[in-house]
Design an enzyme around this catalytic site. Structure first.
Site, PDB file in Angstrom:
ATOM      1  N   LYS A  36      10.764 -42.041 -53.605  1.00  0.00           N
ATOM      2  CA  LYS A  36       9.573 -42.852 -53.887  1.00  0.00           C
ATOM      3  C   LYS A  36       8.351 -41.944 -54.056  1.00  0.00           C
ATOM      4  CE  LYS A  36       8.381 -43.446 -49.005  1.00  0.00           C
ATOM      5  NZ  LYS A  36       8.005 -44.397 -47.947  1.00  0.00           N
ATOM      6  N   ARG A 134       5.805 -53.599 -39.341  1.00  0.00           N
ATOM      7  CA  ARG A 134       5.364 -53.457 -40.727  1.00  0.00           C
ATOM      8  C   ARG A 134       6.243 -54.408 -41.524  1.00  0.00           C
ATOM      9  NH1 ARG A 134       5.573 -47.465 -43.186  1.00  0.00           N
ATOM     10  NH2 ARG A 134       7.748 -48.093 -43.479  1.00  0.00           N
ATOM     11  N   HIS A 166      13.478 -49.475 -39.610  1.00  0.00           N
ATOM     12  CA  HIS A 166      12.766 -48.196 -39.705  1.00  0.00           C
ATOM     13  C   HIS A 166      12.107 -47.864 -38.376  1.00  0.00           C
ATOM     14  CE1 HIS A 166      11.170 -44.941 -42.095  1.00  0.00           C
ATOM     15  NE2 HIS A 166       9.933 -45.199 -41.721  1.00  0.00           N
ATOM     16  N   ARG A 222      18.382 -42.253 -44.228  1.00  0.00           N
ATOM     17  CA  ARG A 222      17.427 -42.160 -45.331  1.00  0.00           C
ATOM     18  C   ARG A 222      16.563 -40.921 -45.110  1.00  0.00           C
ATOM     19  NH1 ARG A 222      16.733 -47.077 -43.044  1.00  0.00           N
ATOM     20  NH2 ARG A 222      14.631 -46.459 -42.402  1.00  0.00           N
ATOM     21  N   TYR A 275     -21.405 -27.949 -52.314  1.00  0.00           N
ATOM     22  CA  TYR A 275     -22.321 -29.054 -52.044  1.00  0.00           C
ATOM     23  C   TYR A 275     -22.711 -29.116 -50.574  1.00  0.00           C
ATOM     24  CZ  TYR A 275     -21.086 -30.845 -56.675  1.00  0.00           C
ATOM     25  OH  TYR A 275     -20.895 -30.994 -58.022  1.00  0.00           O
ATOM     26  N   CYS A 328     -14.649 -29.372 -54.205  1.00  0.00           N
ATOM     27  CA  CYS A 328     -15.258 -30.196 -55.249  1.00  0.00           C
ATOM     28  C   CYS A 328     -14.167 -30.945 -56.016  1.00  0.00           C
ATOM     29  CB  CYS A 328     -16.063 -29.309 -56.189  1.00  0.00           C
ATOM     30  SG  CYS A 328     -17.298 -28.281 -55.349  1.00  0.00           S
ATOM     31  N   MET A 329     -14.586 -31.737 -56.988  1.00  0.00           N
ATOM     32  CA  MET A 329     -13.613 -32.527 -57.723  1.00  0.00           C
ATOM     33  C   MET A 329     -12.617 -31.654 -58.480  1.00  0.00           C
ATOM     34  SD  MET A 329     -14.223 -35.516 -60.578  1.00  0.00           S
ATOM     35  CE  MET A 329     -15.087 -36.580 -59.427  1.00  0.00           C
ATOM     36  N   ASP A 330     -13.097 -30.534 -59.028  1.00  0.00           N
ATOM     37  CA  ASP A 330     -12.266 -29.729 -59.904  1.00  0.00           C
ATOM     38  C   ASP A 330     -12.021 -28.313 -59.396  1.00  0.00           C
ATOM     39  OD1 ASP A 330     -12.577 -31.840 -61.916  1.00  0.00           O
ATOM     40  OD2 ASP A 330     -14.618 -31.066 -62.076  1.00  0.00           O
TER      41      ASP A 330
END
Length: 415
Positions: A36, A134, A166, A222, A275, A328-330
């Site tokens: 998954k 769950r 589980h 599993r 930042y 940072c983002m990148d």
């Protein structure tokens, strides 16, 4: 030479090794490889193929889309799906020979309706909630669910192929929930048998229980994170006397995340980085720019003083270098301690750890999370490169360096 951008290198030989090793550990129980979440970030189709090649008789996925994508890629083996939404179409799963899961009589009714509509006998597994609280049937509702499932079996609409649950705390062998859940599961199995059900497989154990709790292996285990070479119970010591099950098997992490340094620059004492200037140089030093950021799944709080007291580290030019300032983002910055490696030098965020690079567990501990999250979240933009055998860590990352690799766009059915 044109430098490649960030990449995730996945060693399919490591996947096969791990699946084989785990299967030997849990025998005579069968092995389900859980693929998954795009194979925990490793690539679902490619990992599924490797697991099948290693002899895994079962695959497991969460969503119908994942199950159908595997079938579209050519997988034909036993495949369990366990997380359908209310009203989601069940018929395509039955037509694709996927084992589906029901948590209650409402879900069971949807499976029965799909069986009538398709003219196919549904392969159905029933999940009971043994204490994780769950998904799964409550203990109170379990008798009604198994009775309804048996009635549907008698009508020829379903075949109950499995009963499962589980664990909540299998990574802690001494946690009292483990004994309690196993007792509830055994009682649920007895109730299913009394209702006339004879499931093909009974399964409770996840990766940690598969390694540490032989009583919970039943017919099938599993294995998700362990299939990718990551220790599901890193706080449990290893060694011949560490657990009743003996030493942990040798697993090989399959993922390496690396990128080329973009540039190196000098800092003076008092210069702030990134930042908010959450880190300020206390000495003259150099920093390197790595083109990976939270847009690629790197945790934003990987630097000291941002999310934890310790910084995550990156292997550059043979040394571990701490992340400095906010991710940072990148991109992110690492402290090179006055060194000036050339642009294009490989920066390895994490890998198997055998050549000095940090591991996913190292990053998880620096970021206050678990290594499951580290490997699964990385991959929003970096390409995946597949190798069959140990990939060199901290080598120069360059376009065209794909010998022995499978491109990320390659698709095909797991064998």
């Amino acid at each position: 030479m044109t430098l490649a951008r960030a990449e995730i290198v996945v060693d399919l030989a490591a996947i096969r090794h791990n699946v084989t090793t785990l299967a030997e550990r849990v025998a005579p129980a069968l092995m389900m490889t859980v693929v998954k979440a795009d194979g925990y970030g490793h690539g679902m189709v490619e990992v599924a193929r490797a697991a099948r090649e290693a002899g895994a008789p079962w695959l497991g996925v969460a969503t119908p889309d994942e199950a159908l994508a595997l079938r579209a890629a050519g997988d034909v083996g036993r495949l369990l799906c366990w997380l359908s939404l209310p009203g989601e179409a069940v018929a395509p799963l039955l037509e694709a020979d996927v084992d589906v899961t029901a948590y209650d009589v409402v879900e069971l009714a949807a499976v029965v309706d799909a069986a009538r509509a398709t003219g196919r006998t549904a392969r159905l597994q029933l999940k009971v909630d043994t204490g994780l609280h769950r998904g799964g049937s409550t203990v109170a509702d379990w008798p009604a669910l198994v009775a309804a499932a048996r009635a549907a079996e008698v009508d020829g609409l379903v075949r109950v192929t499995g009963v499962w649950s589980h664990f909540a705390a299998a990574e802690d062998p001494d946690h009292p929930a483990n004994d309690a859940q196993e007792q509830v599961f055994r009682a649920a199995l007895a109730a299913a048998e009394e209702a006339g059900l004879a499931p093909e497989v009974r399964h409770l154990a996840n990766s940690a229980a598969a390694l540490l709790r032989s009583s919970a292996r039943f017919d099938l285990v599993r294995c998700g994170i362990a299939s990718y070479g990551i220790d599901p119970a890193p706080d449990v010591p290893d060694g011949p006397d560490a657990t009743p099950e003996g030493p942990k098997p040798g697993l090989v992490p399959a993922m390496t995340v690396q990128a080329p340094l973009v540039l190196v620059k000098a800092l003076a004492p008092g210069d702030g980085v990134s930042y908010g200037h959450t880190w300020t140089a206390d000495r003259a030093t150099t920093v390197g720019l790595v083109p990976l950021g939270y847009g690629d799944g790197v945790p934003r709080h990987a630097a000291a003083g941002v999310g934890s007291d310790a910084a995550a580290e990156v292997l550059v030019d043979g040394r571990r270098r701490p992340v400095r300032g906010r991710v940072c983002m990148d991109q992110l910055m690492v402290d090179l301690d006055g060194d000036t490696p050339p642009a294009g030098t490989a920066a390895v965020l994490f890998g198997p750890g055998g050549q000095g690079e940090p591991t996913a567990l190292d990053w998880a501990r620096a970021c206050g999370t678990i290594d499951y999250e580290i490997v699964t979240r990385v991959g929003a933009r970096p390409r995946r490169r597949y190798v069959d055998g140990a990939a060199p860590v901290a080598s120069v990352v360059a376009s065209g360096a794909t010998t022995g690799a499978t491109s990320a766009s390659t698709v095909g059915g797991p064998a």
